[in-house]
Design a protein around this motif. Sequence first.
Motif, PDB file in Angstrom:
ATOM      1  N   TRP A 249       0.866  -1.189   0.000  1.00 20.60           N
ATOM      2  CA  TRP A 249       0.000   0.000   0.000  1.00 20.60           C
ATOM      3  C   TRP A 249       0.900   1.236   0.000  1.00 20.60           C
ATOM      4  N   ALA A 250       0.910   1.931  -1.128  1.00 22.93           N
ATOM      5  CA  ALA A 250       1.730   3.147  -1.215  1.00 22.93           C
ATOM      6  C   ALA A 250       1.067   4.208  -0.355  1.00 22.93           C
ATOM      7  N   ARG A 251       1.692   4.446   0.799  1.00 21.64           N
ATOM      8  CA  ARG A 251       1.078   5.331   1.792  1.00 21.64           C
ATOM      9  C   ARG A 251       1.896   6.611   1.913  1.00 21.64           C
ATOM     10  N   GLU A 252       1.276   7.703   1.496  1.00 21.37           N
ATOM     11  CA  GLU A 252       1.949   8.996   1.593  1.00 21.37           C
ATOM     12  C   GLU A 252       1.807   9.508   3.016  1.00 21.37           C
ATOM     13  N   ARG A 253       2.787  10.231   3.478  1.00 20.49           N
ATOM     14  CA  ARG A 253       2.742  10.915   4.781  1.00 20.49           C
ATOM     15  C   ARG A 253       2.366   9.996   5.939  1.00 20.49           C
TER      16      ARG A 253
ATOM     17  N   GLY B 267      -3.303   5.348  -4.134  1.00 22.86           N
ATOM     18  CA  GLY B 267      -4.479   6.164  -3.805  1.00 22.86           C
ATOM     19  C   GLY B 267      -4.842   7.139  -4.900  1.00 22.86           C
ATOM     20  N   PRO B 268      -5.973   7.851  -4.711  1.00 24.71           N
ATOM     21  CA  PRO B 268      -6.393   8.873  -5.674  1.00 24.71           C
ATOM     22  C   PRO B 268      -5.590  10.160  -5.494  1.00 24.71           C
ATOM     23  N   GLU B 269      -5.841  11.120  -6.366  1.00 20.40           N
ATOM     24  CA  GLU B 269      -5.115  12.405  -6.290  1.00 20.40           C
ATOM     25  C   GLU B 269      -5.202  13.044  -4.905  1.00 20.40           C
TER      26      GLU B 269
ATOM     27  N   GLY C 234      -5.487  11.469  -2.137  1.00 23.46           N
ATOM     28  CA  GLY C 234      -4.948  10.560  -1.121  1.00 23.46           C
ATOM     29  C   GLY C 234      -6.049   9.744  -0.431  1.00 23.46           C
ATOM     30  N   PHE C 235      -5.641   8.866   0.460  1.00 26.94           N
ATOM     31  CA  PHE C 235      -6.588   8.037   1.224  1.00 26.94           C
ATOM     32  C   PHE C 235      -7.147   8.870   2.380  1.00 26.94           C
ATOM     33  N   ASP C 236      -8.407   8.626   2.745  1.00 23.52           N
ATOM     34  CA  ASP C 236      -8.912   9.357   3.905  1.00 23.52           C
ATOM     35  C   ASP C 236      -8.635   8.541   5.180  1.00 23.52           C
TER      36      ASP C 236
HETATM   37  N1  SAH Z   1      -3.079  14.731  -2.020  1.00 28.45           N
HETATM   38  C1  SAH Z   1      -2.357  13.843  -1.177  1.00 28.45           C
HETATM   39  C2  SAH Z   1      -1.346  13.072  -2.005  1.00 28.45           C
HETATM   40  C3  SAH Z   1      -1.918  12.021  -2.851  1.00 28.45           C
HETATM   41  S1  SAH Z   1      -0.717  11.371  -3.892  1.00 28.45           S
HETATM   42  C4  SAH Z   1      -1.597  14.615  -0.142  1.00 28.45           C
HETATM   43  O1  SAH Z   1      -1.320  15.769  -0.374  1.00 28.45           O
HETATM   44  O2  SAH Z   1      -1.276  14.013   0.868  1.00 28.45           O
HETATM   45  C5  SAH Z   1      -1.578  10.061  -4.680  1.00 28.45           C
HETATM   46  C6  SAH Z   1      -1.186   8.668  -4.259  1.00 28.45           C
HETATM   47  O3  SAH Z   1       0.150   8.406  -4.673  1.00 28.45           O
HETATM   48  C7  SAH Z   1      -1.174   8.432  -2.772  1.00 28.45           C
HETATM   49  O4  SAH Z   1      -2.424   8.092  -2.245  1.00 28.45           O
HETATM   50  C8  SAH Z   1      -0.177   7.289  -2.625  1.00 28.45           C
HETATM   51  O5  SAH Z   1      -0.778   6.036  -2.894  1.00 28.45           O
HETATM   52  C9  SAH Z   1       0.807   7.590  -3.718  1.00 28.45           C
HETATM   53  N2  SAH Z   1       1.983   8.354  -3.236  1.00 28.45           N
HETATM   54  C10 SAH Z   1       2.397   9.575  -3.650  1.00 28.45           C
HETATM   55  N3  SAH Z   1       3.548   9.917  -3.067  1.00 28.45           N
HETATM   56  C11 SAH Z   1       3.877   8.891  -2.247  1.00 28.45           C
HETATM   57  C12 SAH Z   1       4.978   8.633  -1.362  1.00 28.45           C
HETATM   58  N4  SAH Z   1       5.970   9.509  -1.190  1.00 28.45           N
HETATM   59  N5  SAH Z   1       4.987   7.449  -0.700  1.00 28.45           N
HETATM   60  C13 SAH Z   1       4.006   6.550  -0.838  1.00 28.45           C
HETATM   61  N6  SAH Z   1       2.954   6.738  -1.663  1.00 28.45           N
HETATM   62  C14 SAH Z   1       2.879   7.880  -2.351  1.00 28.45           C
END
Ligand code: SAH
Length: 239
Positions: A169-173, A192-194, A196-198
């Motif tokens: 699961w690519a998890r940002e932040r 995730g979508p643009e 991000g995941f909620d």
């Molecule tokens: N709008 C959100 C970012 C969504 S980026 C925010 O500002 O937090 C879209 C998707 O790309 C994310 O849900 C995740 O699955 C992936 N993604 C983007 N950058 C990532 C990172 N550095 N690490 C892991 N997943 C990432």
Amino acid sequence: MSELYGTLQRLYVREDLAAEGVILLDSKACHYFKNVLRRQEGESFRVFNGRDGEFIARIETLGKKEGRACIVLKLKDQPATVLPLHLLFSPLKKDRMDFLIEKAVELGVTDLHPVLMRRTSNRKINEDRLHAQIIEAAEQCERLTMPTLHPLSSLERVITSWSGLPLCWARERGNAQELGTLTEIPQAFLLGPEGGFDEAECAFLESKTAVKAVSLGERIYRAETAALVCLAYRSLLPS
Ligand code: SAH
């Protein structure tokens, strides 16, 4: 041997293929050969169906509605097994989705799963269009397998019925292991979508044992870039 034929047009067909077999060309294929590629009877092309390897075929007849080609040579055997590579993605807006599909096919994805998430902005997909793009990309990049396009489904349904294959699961932040430090070869990615995941989605995913959060580094990528990072990483691993 196959390098000699590398410039020949490559066509995907659904029917079975075998040495000395015959291929019936439908009106679409005839139009494509005649009017788009300006090919004639007697000329050759490459053909594959995702199951039987790759062959050279020669055009025998090319009518308006139908045509015929005969297989003259086998170029490549079908690989015995291919390690799966699933991509679970939120449908994106048209141009970004086109890009994502083309690059995912080039990078060897075996299964494409469009998944509706809370922040998915494009909630409909055009399956025919996606199929056409998948075929075009597979023809162009010389792969021998054809990715499966799974029906659009919700995140909850896909994850609840997931096979148990480890899902990255690519998890940002969030709290996540760097993708490059995984010891196993990743076989499935969830992007995730643009937006991000909620929070509720994150909690739901955290509760699943098959789901492992991975980080792609400090930069926050657009969804299609993040998918490319994951798939390109996997494409470079020995498998
Ligand atoms: N709008 C959100 C970012 C969504 S980026 C925010 O500002 O937090 C879209 C998707 O790309 C994310 O849900 C995740 O699955 C992936 N993604 C983007 N950058 C990532 C990172 N550095 N690490 C892991 N997943 C990432």
